[in-house]
Design a protein around this motif. Structure first.
Motif, PDB file in Angstrom:
ATOM      1  N   ILE A 206       1.198  -1.003   0.139  1.00  0.00           N
ATOM      2  CA  ILE A 206       0.608   0.508  -0.497  1.00  0.00           C
ATOM      3  C   ILE A 206       0.989   1.064  -0.538  1.00  0.00           C
ATOM      4  O   ILE A 206       2.289   1.543   0.375  1.00  0.00           O
ATOM      5  CB  ILE A 206      -0.983   0.614   1.237  1.00  0.00           C
ATOM      6  CG1 ILE A 206      -0.230   0.061   2.404  1.00  0.00           C
ATOM      7  CG2 ILE A 206      -2.146  -1.435   0.733  1.00  0.00           C
ATOM      8  CD1 ILE A 206      -1.063   0.039   3.633  1.00  0.00           C
ATOM      9  N   ASP A 207       0.467   2.505  -0.329  1.00  0.00           N
ATOM     10  CA  ASP A 207       1.722   3.632  -0.328  1.00  0.00           C
ATOM     11  C   ASP A 207       0.765   4.173   0.806  1.00  0.00           C
ATOM     12  O   ASP A 207       0.367   4.369   1.239  1.00  0.00           O
ATOM     13  CB  ASP A 207       0.576   4.671  -2.374  1.00  0.00           C
ATOM     14  CG  ASP A 207      -0.024   4.990  -2.102  1.00  0.00           C
ATOM     15  OD1 ASP A 207      -1.741   5.027  -1.436  1.00  0.00           O
ATOM     16  OD2 ASP A 207      -0.756   4.411  -2.976  1.00  0.00           O
ATOM     17  N   GLY A 208       1.425   5.384  -0.070  1.00  0.00           N
ATOM     18  CA  GLY A 208       1.761   7.104   1.509  1.00  0.00           C
ATOM     19  C   GLY A 208       0.507   6.849   1.962  1.00  0.00           C
ATOM     20  O   GLY A 208       0.671   7.021   3.365  1.00  0.00           O
ATOM     21  N   LYS A 209      -0.420   7.202   1.534  1.00  0.00           N
ATOM     22  CA  LYS A 209      -1.311   8.517   1.825  1.00  0.00           C
ATOM     23  C   LYS A 209      -2.819   6.770   2.194  1.00  0.00           C
ATOM     24  O   LYS A 209      -3.316   7.102   2.931  1.00  0.00           O
ATOM     25  CB  LYS A 209      -2.508   8.862   0.459  1.00  0.00           C
ATOM     26  CG  LYS A 209      -2.435   7.515  -1.015  1.00  0.00           C
ATOM     27  CD  LYS A 209      -3.262   9.001  -1.855  1.00  0.00           C
ATOM     28  CE  LYS A 209      -4.325   8.042  -3.059  1.00  0.00           C
ATOM     29  NZ  LYS A 209      -3.609   6.933  -3.747  1.00  0.00           N
ATOM     30  N   THR A 210      -2.496   6.002   1.842  1.00  0.00           N
ATOM     31  CA  THR A 210      -3.467   4.861   2.315  1.00  0.00           C
ATOM     32  C   THR A 210      -2.993   4.115   3.473  1.00  0.00           C
ATOM     33  O   THR A 210      -3.876   4.748   4.320  1.00  0.00           O
ATOM     34  CB  THR A 210      -3.924   3.969   1.602  1.00  0.00           C
ATOM     35  OG1 THR A 210      -3.554   4.007   0.203  1.00  0.00           O
ATOM     36  CG2 THR A 210      -4.000   2.181   1.631  1.00  0.00           C
ATOM     37  N   ALA A 211      -1.631   4.455   4.062  1.00  0.00           N
ATOM     38  CA  ALA A 211      -0.929   3.705   5.329  1.00  0.00           C
ATOM     39  C   ALA A 211      -1.326   5.180   5.646  1.00  0.00           C
ATOM     40  O   ALA A 211      -1.907   4.696   7.258  1.00  0.00           O
ATOM     41  CB  ALA A 211       0.559   4.031   4.425  1.00  0.00           C
ATOM     42  N   ALA A 212      -1.066   6.006   5.632  1.00  0.00           N
ATOM     43  CA  ALA A 212      -1.067   6.942   7.152  1.00  0.00           C
ATOM     44  C   ALA A 212      -2.425   7.486   6.516  1.00  0.00           C
ATOM     45  O   ALA A 212      -2.735   7.486   8.100  1.00  0.00           O
ATOM     46  CB  ALA A 212      -1.072   8.650   5.681  1.00  0.00           C
ATOM     47  N   ALA A 213      -3.757   7.378   6.348  1.00  0.00           N
ATOM     48  CA  ALA A 213      -4.764   7.438   6.619  1.00  0.00           C
ATOM     49  C   ALA A 213      -4.982   6.714   7.434  1.00  0.00           C
ATOM     50  O   ALA A 213      -6.033   6.606   8.220  1.00  0.00           O
ATOM     51  CB  ALA A 213      -5.890   7.172   4.502  1.00  0.00           C
ATOM     52  N   ALA A 214      -5.233   4.410   6.789  1.00  0.00           N
ATOM     53  CA  ALA A 214      -5.045   4.205   7.719  1.00  0.00           C
ATOM     54  C   ALA A 214      -4.866   4.093   9.073  1.00  0.00           C
ATOM     55  O   ALA A 214      -5.118   3.844  10.380  1.00  0.00           O
ATOM     56  CB  ALA A 214      -4.842   2.818   6.865  1.00  0.00           C
ATOM     57  N   ALA A 215      -3.508   4.868   9.364  1.00  0.00           N
ATOM     58  CA  ALA A 215      -3.013   4.891  10.633  1.00  0.00           C
ATOM     59  C   ALA A 215      -3.040   5.853  11.246  1.00  0.00           C
ATOM     60  O   ALA A 215      -3.382   5.613  12.373  1.00  0.00           O
ATOM     61  CB  ALA A 215      -1.136   4.883   9.975  1.00  0.00           C
ATOM     62  N   VAL A 216      -4.288   7.073  10.452  1.00  0.00           N
ATOM     63  CA  VAL A 216      -4.656   8.078  11.262  1.00  0.00           C
ATOM     64  C   VAL A 216      -5.328   7.457  12.547  1.00  0.00           C
ATOM     65  O   VAL A 216      -5.902   7.698  13.605  1.00  0.00           O
ATOM     66  CB  VAL A 216      -5.062   9.247  11.212  1.00  0.00           C
ATOM     67  CG1 VAL A 216      -5.935   9.683  11.326  1.00  0.00           C
ATOM     68  CG2 VAL A 216      -3.876  10.007  10.470  1.00  0.00           C
ATOM     69  N   LEU A 217      -6.350   6.334  11.173  1.00  0.00           N
ATOM     70  CA  LEU A 217      -7.808   6.210  11.601  1.00  0.00           C
ATOM     71  C   LEU A 217      -7.334   5.195  12.863  1.00  0.00           C
ATOM     72  O   LEU A 217      -7.609   5.207  14.204  1.00  0.00           O
ATOM     73  CB  LEU A 217      -8.615   5.119  10.750  1.00  0.00           C
ATOM     74  CG  LEU A 217      -8.883   6.017   9.264  1.00  0.00           C
ATOM     75  CD1 LEU A 217      -9.839   5.324   8.575  1.00  0.00           C
ATOM     76  CD2 LEU A 217     -10.465   7.244  10.998  1.00  0.00           C
ATOM     77  N   SER A 218      -6.657   3.888  12.448  1.00  0.00           N
ATOM     78  CA  SER A 218      -6.132   3.085  13.961  1.00  0.00           C
ATOM     79  C   SER A 218      -5.560   3.897  15.369  1.00  0.00           C
ATOM     80  O   SER A 218      -5.887   3.436  15.697  1.00  0.00           O
ATOM     81  CB  SER A 218      -5.078   2.363  12.880  1.00  0.00           C
ATOM     82  OG  SER A 218      -5.303   1.779  12.006  1.00  0.00           O
TER      83      SER A 218
END
Lengths: 204, 321
Positions: free
Chosen positions: B8-20
């Motif tokens: 997964i790329d940066g934006k997906t990882a960042a968005a998922a990390a914030v939610l998690s």
């Protein structure tokens, strides 16, 4: 997966890599992974440099090469699944190659860091970056009792195998459910004992 | 379902990390408030239990074997917030020590398997067991909830992979959903059997976890629901919205002029993809709904099978909250 397979080897504790501070190793490893994941496909120089650097680090760590390659080859079935799906996409060959290279490099980095850093130091680093104490306690307890429970489940399985002569399909499911439920019950009873022991030692 | 690094790329990882991080932070806060101190070691032990339970393989038809994921089972036993903490711990250990799942994609894995799987599983379990009271109803509810939660977590995973551009949505969604609709059957069956066995042997463990009333849980579930909705809006909705484009191109194919199609359909953007692939996505969604109905029927049967017809006074029936 057997217990021996999961038990991580710390190799020679006197290698230069083992003596580095854990915070440095974790930070550096995280940096390498971050850049590798974010790097566009065209940055082939970075991928080659990272591969070479990791190769040298692997030699410095004095971990058994057989162990390293076995860990690398055991890419999860997920990677293989995605590779298969992508193989049918005519346009995505180069993209697929980049994805595989990236995941192998990141995997190697994590293997090197986790096998040269004692777990207590990883916990200290987690404390340093302000992970909540409850989560750290949970992680520490899980790591401590993981192998205890694994051996417990192995013992139950052996006892079951020595008592049941032949197993049918339906019977097999019932046995598995019984083993897993017994494991949970024993884990929660052990948790009670651990709490008493922790209190006796002044935990609050 | 563990996403490795690089997928997964940066934006997906960042968005998922914030939610998690938000979800796990909230879960930790809840657990600290509601869990009595003597239950704190149980979190670590439950995490170790879940890891070992995931290594027990069960046979699936055709010589292959699957393994338990267990988010829903742990949520039913310990409550949703504790389950989020437990599954997150398992994922962290799997990532750092056993290299199962990536470091950068840890946020995405936590979102799918710790938050979506446990919380949605728990919510469905509580709602269905409210409708179907009694020990049988609880077993059926758990089996159904575990199946739904597995499929939904797989959809989240497919959405993240598609948003990253690793696998096109039209390939990821049908593949992940169909495979996990089958895996979910095993998950539901083994979760229900384990839960039934635990409530037979130690009913007190199960009663304790079901004590909190729906009002106490409502506020908790609302926040998780908000996070999950946000996740769906980010990861899945962009692709779901492109379905009318598929209809658009079909309309064109059948000779309806573009203007009429545009008037009929809300999304006038021309779409040059093969319509058949869009139908695959639609068909998978339909199959998912049909599958859910079938699994619900199966779960009811399983409840009858696992809990024998009882007189009053059997512990299983008293555990009904």
């Amino acid at each position: 997966m057997s217990i021996d397979w999961l038990r991580h080897q710390h190799g020679h504790p006197d290698s230069p890599l083992h003596s580095l501070p854990a915070e440095l190793k974790l930070g550096f490893g995280f940096g390498v992974i971050l850049v590798t994941v974010l790097a566009p496909i065209e940055w082939s120089t970075w991928f080659i440099c990272a591969a070479l650097g990791l190769g040298v680090t692997a030699l410095l760590s004095r971990l058994p090469l057989l162990f390293l390659s076995r860990r690398l080859l055991a890419l999860s079935p997920f990677v293989l699944g995605v590779v298969l799906v992508n193989a049918f996409e005519p346009a995505g060959r180069g993209h697929w190659l980049a994805v595989s290279v990236k995941s192998v490099l990141c995997l190697l980095t994590v293997i090197l860091v986790s096998n040269t850093t004692p777990f207590s130091q990883i916990l200290r680093a987690l404390k340093f970056i302000r992970i909540p104490a409850l989560l750290i306690t949970t992680i520490a307890l899980m790591h401590r009792y993981l192998f205890v429970l694994m051996e417990e489940s192995e013992r139950m399985r052996r006892a079951r195998a020595s008592r049941t002569f032949k197993r049918g399909q339906r019977f097999h499911w019932r046995l598995l459910a019984t083993i897993v439920s017994q494991l949970f019950i024993r884990a929660s009873e052990r948790a009670e004992r651990i709490y008493d022991a922790m209190c006796a030692r002044g935990w609050k | 379902m563990h996403i490795p690094d690089g997928f997964i790329d940066g934006k997906t990882a960042a968005a998922a990390a914030v939610l998690s991080v938000t979800g796990v932070g909230f879960a930790l806060k809840r657990v600290r408030l509601e869990l009595p101190p003597r239950k704190v070691p149980l979190l670590g032990l439950a995490a170790a239990f879940l890891f070992v339970a995931q290594m027990v393989n069960f046979p699936v038809a055709g010589g292959t074997s699957g393994h338990l994921v267990g988010g829903t089972l742990v949520a039913a036993l310990l409550g949703p917030s504790a389950a989020v903490v437990v599954v997150t711990t398992v994922l962290i250990i799997q990532c750092f020590l056993f290299q199962d799942g990536g470091v950068i994609s840890l946020g995405a894995n936590v979102f799918n398997m710790a938050i979506v799987n446990s919380v949605i599983g728990y919510a469905i379990y509580r709602i269905v067991s409210h409708w179907l009271p009694g020990a049988r109803g609880r077993i059926a509810a758990l089996a159904f909830a575990a199946w739904c939660a597995t499929v939904l977590a797989a959809m989240g995973c497919a959405g993240q992979l598609a948003w990253s551009g690793t696998i096109p949505w039209t390939a990821a969604f049908p593949a992940m959903t169909t495979v996990h609709m089958l895996i979910g059957l095993g998950e539901g069956l083994i979760s229900a059997m384990v839960f039934a066995a635990i409530s037979r042997a130690r009913p007190d463990l199960v009663i304790e976890s079901n004590e909190a009333g729906p009002q106490e849980r409502a506020g908790e579930l609302v926040l998780y629901g908000l996070l999950i909705t946000l996740g769906i809006a980010l990861f899945i909705a962009p692709f779901a919205c492109s379905w009318p484009d598929g209809l658009d191109s079909v309309a064109e194919k059948f000779g309806i002029s573009h203007r009429i199609a545009a008037a009929l359909l809300p999304a006038p953007a021309p779409d040059y993809q093969i319509p058949g692939i869009h139908w695959a996505v639609g068909a998978t969604a339909l199959a998912g709904v049909a599958g859910a109905l079938i699994v619900f029927g199966l779960a009811l049967g399983l409840g009858r099978l696992l809990v024998p017809k009882t007189r009053n006074g059997v512990p299983g029936n008293q555990a009904n909250p």
